[in-house]
Write a protein that holds these residues in place. Structure first.
Motif, PDB file in Angstrom:
ATOM      1  N   VAL A 139      25.402  20.205 -29.156  1.00 33.77           N
ATOM      2  CA  VAL A 139      26.686  20.128 -29.851  1.00 33.77           C
ATOM      3  C   VAL A 139      26.442  20.477 -31.331  1.00 33.77           C
ATOM      4  N   CYS A 140      27.352  21.259 -31.923  1.00 36.00           N
ATOM      5  CA  CYS A 140      27.172  21.588 -33.342  1.00 36.00           C
ATOM      6  C   CYS A 140      28.514  21.764 -34.049  1.00 36.00           C
ATOM      7  N   VAL A 141      28.623  21.124 -35.188  1.00 33.06           N
ATOM      8  CA  VAL A 141      29.721  21.387 -36.112  1.00 33.06           C
ATOM      9  C   VAL A 141      29.054  21.849 -37.398  1.00 33.06           C
ATOM     10  N   CYS A 142      29.459  23.017 -37.908  1.00 32.67           N
ATOM     11  CA  CYS A 142      28.843  23.463 -39.154  1.00 32.67           C
ATOM     12  C   CYS A 142      29.921  23.747 -40.195  1.00 32.67           C
ATOM     13  N   GLY A 143      29.485  23.991 -41.413  1.00 31.43           N
ATOM     14  CA  GLY A 143      30.419  24.308 -42.491  1.00 31.43           C
ATOM     15  C   GLY A 143      31.435  23.202 -42.755  1.00 31.43           C
TER      16      GLY A 143
END
Ligand code: PEP
Ligand code: MG
Length: 898
Positions: A462-466
């Motif tokens: 899972v990834c959330v960036c910015g």
């Protein structure tokens, strides 16, 4: 004579083994007439030779010189010439994409003279000195091994001295002085100067890229992604184009469809006045690709044209890197893009609708692992409360864990059994161990194509960036949200990679829409796209697969669920699970019985309970085969724990009391039955042969259940399976008893009870004597759990935790043989047993019911080995259906050489 260098014009996408993915696709774009800066590719073969011999392959350097001369001739400029120098980039590019794991050197050709020529030609002294600085730093660290921290410190000190908040506030003179400092650092650290010869720069950069194949992080990435270690990387050498020449220049990354959802349309990030590396590193925040339409409509229109050309040509989602140099668009890379599981299913279905690919091709492009991912749960957004922050939904899924702020801490806490979320400003390849360990990755900078996003998507993390509202303080080990909330290390947070949101605490989860559809057939309107796409893929798989898919199920509930998931029968009903709970008492009685009468009494009490179990399972699987396995584990597993009992008895004795006589009697029995290696002891068919009445009771329960179902108008299809057979004689004896009981029940009931009797093949001896065993067996089912255990001599309950991680690290195997079938060893036994079993009994039905029956790679093996079915846990049934379909597409059948 070996050839090590290819011009773009000589390559194509089908040469990725030799030219690497990047090189092959650049060549393909050049052939399509797209604007690709001139260049050539040094092959993976050259890399392999270099890595194995430690020296440059014979003739490679002459070939490089010849190809360089051709590039120079086409450009009308020489590499590093003093006036308007030609500059080169040197990039890695392996067969399989390994984003950011290997080295790149840009601006090759700059030296103390040509930097002045570049300044004149570009009209910007600052740009020229900045490029030279980048080369000296990159070359110094990558090729000459100087610690990058030294260069970074030099830059920091300069900025401090000039009072400059960032690099952009340093002028040409500052950067020229920085070049001097970096060159002195190189001299000081390595004892040699930064090389001024462009040819030497090129030669050494190529070898450094070769070497970076074996960098620690690259090895770790390959291990994780199951990329073989012996492929080597190709090296692409290409004319530099500059995206950092002013406002009319820039670099970007684009996708021909949304790689997160599969939605149609062009997606990507653009960074004006920047080099490609700046976009991918996430150091500065990008603008959406759509903004390019206003910034440079001409280049935007051309880019859209090229994207359409590429998607039609590759007939798939492409991802693209491009640079605009003073209003001229250059294509720097393309490849069939990585995507989330959701996007993979959605895009495959859309491309079929658009007539670009066939349903079979669509099936080949999705995977069982992807389907399994879509069957996961996600957060219940109605119950999550206010988000702490929002960012870019870079890799979907829901994850909960304690926030940690560096890779080492993520690894440390995970090893201690904690779930963590790795929070960084941006990630670099050095963060890989932490990303592997963490449940999710959260960054405050960078777009959908930043390192964090690309790597996390590739690993299914899972990834959330910015998430720009977050200010991440790595030193202080905390982050602060937009409204000033401080979240310290160790605080549990929830990361929603599908929506791009972060919450405090552990957010509740809801079931997946795909799972709901598989279980109930319902398609919620909000997720109809992906559900329809999954349904299409499964329909196609069912239409083409040869392997049947059954389930391992022991209860009517599991059986019913398996059936909803599309199981075509039960391949393994482990009857020992029916001996647990309340019934344990009866089993204990049977074991402790001093006389035949006592034992018969216990067996008689067990009979109706077993009959009811079987009746209900047969009812749930009405009309489908149900393979019922006779009792397998050693009997002492059904008795109380030996240590506990011993302590109870000893405690009573120590207190001067008489121990409870029942305790003493049970302890005695447990001691009698104790085995050092129970997995290799009195279990399976051996148990049936030495415990009188056990087989008869179980078979009678099955037979009477059949009678009951027939009486109720059903069409039960029970099969009786004998476990752990090593010799045909064992099976013959067991079978005689089975046939005897079936005949008795037929006579008593007046209904002919016919029930195929087969065996598990789960010992090497059974596989090696399968021809003999087939004389007595009406079917085989491979018990690959035990077969793996006994073939390797690995105790299945002990080894995975004890030393498998060391074995994986040291490359003994790439995945646990308990997860994916070991084709070379266990697989060979399977092949032998299939061939010899069918030679003795043509048409012998053969399946597998070990855990491998639901593992995608193993399903392909079982298809090729010529099995009739795989049987796996109910939740893996859709995965196995899909993979059985994909296996059938390969066209490889039993008997073909592998
Ligand atoms: C096997 O050994 O593969 C099998 C299915 O049996 P169990 O796991 O119950 O030993
Ligand atoms: Mg077994």
């Amino acid at each position: 004579m070996a050839r090590y260098v290819y011009d773009f014009a000589e390559g194509g996408r089908d040469m990725a083994d030799l030219l690497g993915g990047k090189g092959a696709n650049l060549a393909e774009m050049a052939r399509l007439g797209l604007p690709v800066p001139a260049g050539f590719i040094v092959t993976t073969e050259a890399c392999r030779t270099f890595l194995s011999t430690g020296t440059e392959p014979d003739g490679m350097s002459d070939e490089v010189s010849r190809h360089l001369a051709a590039v120079e001739a086409a450009a009308g400029r020489l590499l590093g010439q003093p006036e308007d120098p030609l500059l080169l980039s040197v990039r890695s590019g392996a067969r399989f994409s390994m984003p950011g794991m290997m080295e790149t050197v840009l601006d090759i050709g700059l030296n103390d003279d040509s930097v002045l020529g570049l300044a004149k030609a570009s009209g910007s002294e600052r740009f020229a000195w900045d490029s030279y600085r980048r080369l000296v730093q990159m070359f110094g660290s990558t090729v000459m091994g100087v610690d990058t921290a030294l260069f970074e410190e030099a830059l920091r000190l300069l900025k401090e001295a000039r009072n400059a908040p960032d690099d952009l506030h340093l002028d040409a003179a500052d950067l020229a002085s920085l070049v001097d400092v970096c060159k002195s650092l190189i001299q000081q650290e390595t004892g040699e100067p930064f090389p001024q010869s462009p040819a030497e720069q090129l030669r050494r950069a190529i070898l450094a890229v070769f070497r970076s194949w074996n960098a620690e992080r690259a090895r770790l990435y390959r291990r994780r992604e199951h990329i073989p270690d012996d492929l080597g990387t190709a090296v692409t050498v290409q004319c530099m184009v500059f995206g950092n020449l002013g406002a009319d220049s820039g670099s970007g990354v684009a996708f021909t469809r949304d790689p997160a959802t599969g939605r149609q349309g062009f997606y990507g990030d653009y960074l004006p006045n920047a080099q490609g590396e700046d976009v991918v590193s996430g150091i500065r925040n990008t603008v959406p690709l759509a903004d390019l339409e206003d910034l440079d409509p001409h280049s935007f229109a051309r880019l859209c044209d090229h994207m359409r050309t590429l998607e039609r040509h590759y007939r798939d989602l492409c991802d693209i890197e491009f640079t605009i140099e003073r209003g001229t668009l250059w294509m720097l890379q393309t490849r069939v893009g990585k995507r989330t599981a959701e996007a993979a299913f959605a895009i495959a279905a859309e491309l079929v609708d658009e007539g670009l690919i066939t349903p079979d091709e669509a099936l080949a492009r999705v995977s069982g692992d992807g389907l399994a991912r879509l069957m996961f749960r996600r957060f219940d957004t109605s119950a999550t409360g206010e988000a702490l922050a929002h960012g870019i939904p870079a890799s979907p899924g829901a994850a909960v864990g304690a926030a940690v702020f560096d890779s080492a801490e993520a690894v440390r806490r995970t090893a201690a059994g904690e779930r963590v979320v790795l929070v960084r400003q941006e990630t670099t390849p050095d963060d890989l161990p932490g990303m592997v360990a963490a449940q999710a990755v959260l960054t405050s900078r960078g777009g959908k194509t930043s390192h964090a996003a690309v790597v996390a998507r590739g690993m299914g993390r899972v990834c959330v960036c910015g998430a720009e509202e977050l200010s991440v303080d790595t030193e202080g080990r905390r982050f602060t949200t937009g409204d000033g909330t401080v979240v310290e290390e160790g605080t549990v947070i929830s990361v929603d990679g599908s929506a791009g949101a972060v919450y405090r605490g552990a957010a509740p989860l809801v079931d997946s829409a795909v799972m709901r559809y598989l279980e109930t057939g319902e398609r919620g309107a909000e997720s109809a796209g992906v559900v329809d796409a999954v349904a299409h893929a499964l329909r196609q798989a069912d239409a083409v697969r040869r392997l049947e898919v059954r389930a391992n199920a022991d209860t009517p509930e599991d059986a019913a669920r398996a059936r909803r998931f599309g199981a075509q029968g039960i391949g393994l009903c482990r009857t020992e699970h029916l001996f647990l709970g309340e019934r344990r008492k009866l089993v204990e009685e049977m074991i402790l019985a001093g006389t035949d009468a006592e034992r018969d009494h216990a067996l008689e009490a067990l009979l109706p309970l077993q009959r009811r179990d079987f009746t209900r399972i047969l009812e749930a699987m009405e009309g489908l085969p149900v393979t019922i396995r006779l009792l397998d584990p050693p009997l002492h597993e059904f008795l109380p724990d030996r240590t506990e009992l011993a302590v109870r008895v000893a405690a009573a004795q120590a207190a001067g009391n008489q121990p409870d006589p029942h305790d003493a009697e049970v302890l005695d029995a447990v001691n009698r039955m104790h085995e050092e290696n129970p997995m290799l002891g009195l279990r399976g068919v051996r148990l049936g042969l030495v415990v009188p009445g056990l087989v008869a009771m179980q078979v009678r329960a099955v037979a009477e259940a059949i009678v009951e179902r027939v009486g109720a108008g059903g069409a039960p299809m029970a099969e009786i399976m004998v476990p752990l057979v090593g010799a045909v004689e064992e099976l013959r004896l067991a079978r005689e008893e089975v046939e005897h009981v079936l005949a008795d029940v037929s006579k008593e009931s007046g209904i002919t009870v016919r029930c195929p009797v087969g065996t598990m093949i789960e010992l090497p001896r059974a596989a090696l004597t399968a021809g003999r065993i087939a004389e007595e067996a009406e079917f085989f089912s491979f018990g690959t759990n035990d077969l793996t255990q006994t073939t390797w001599g690995f105790s299945r309950d002990d080894v995975e935790a004890a030393f498998f991680s060391a074995y994986l690290d040291r490359g003994v195997f790439a995945t646990s043989p308990f997860e994916t079938i070991d084709r070379e060893g266990v697989g060979r036994l399977v092949d032998i047993a299939v061939t010899e079993g069918r030679a003795a009994r043509p048409g012998l039905k053969i399946g597998v019911c070990g855990e491998h029956g639901g593992d995608p790679d193993s399903v392909h093996f079982f298809h090729t080995a010529g099995l009739d079915y795989v049987s796996c846990s109910p939740f893996r049934v859709p995965v196995a259906r899909l993979e059985a379909g994909r296996a059938a597409l390969s066209g490889i059948e039993a008997g073909d050489s592998r």
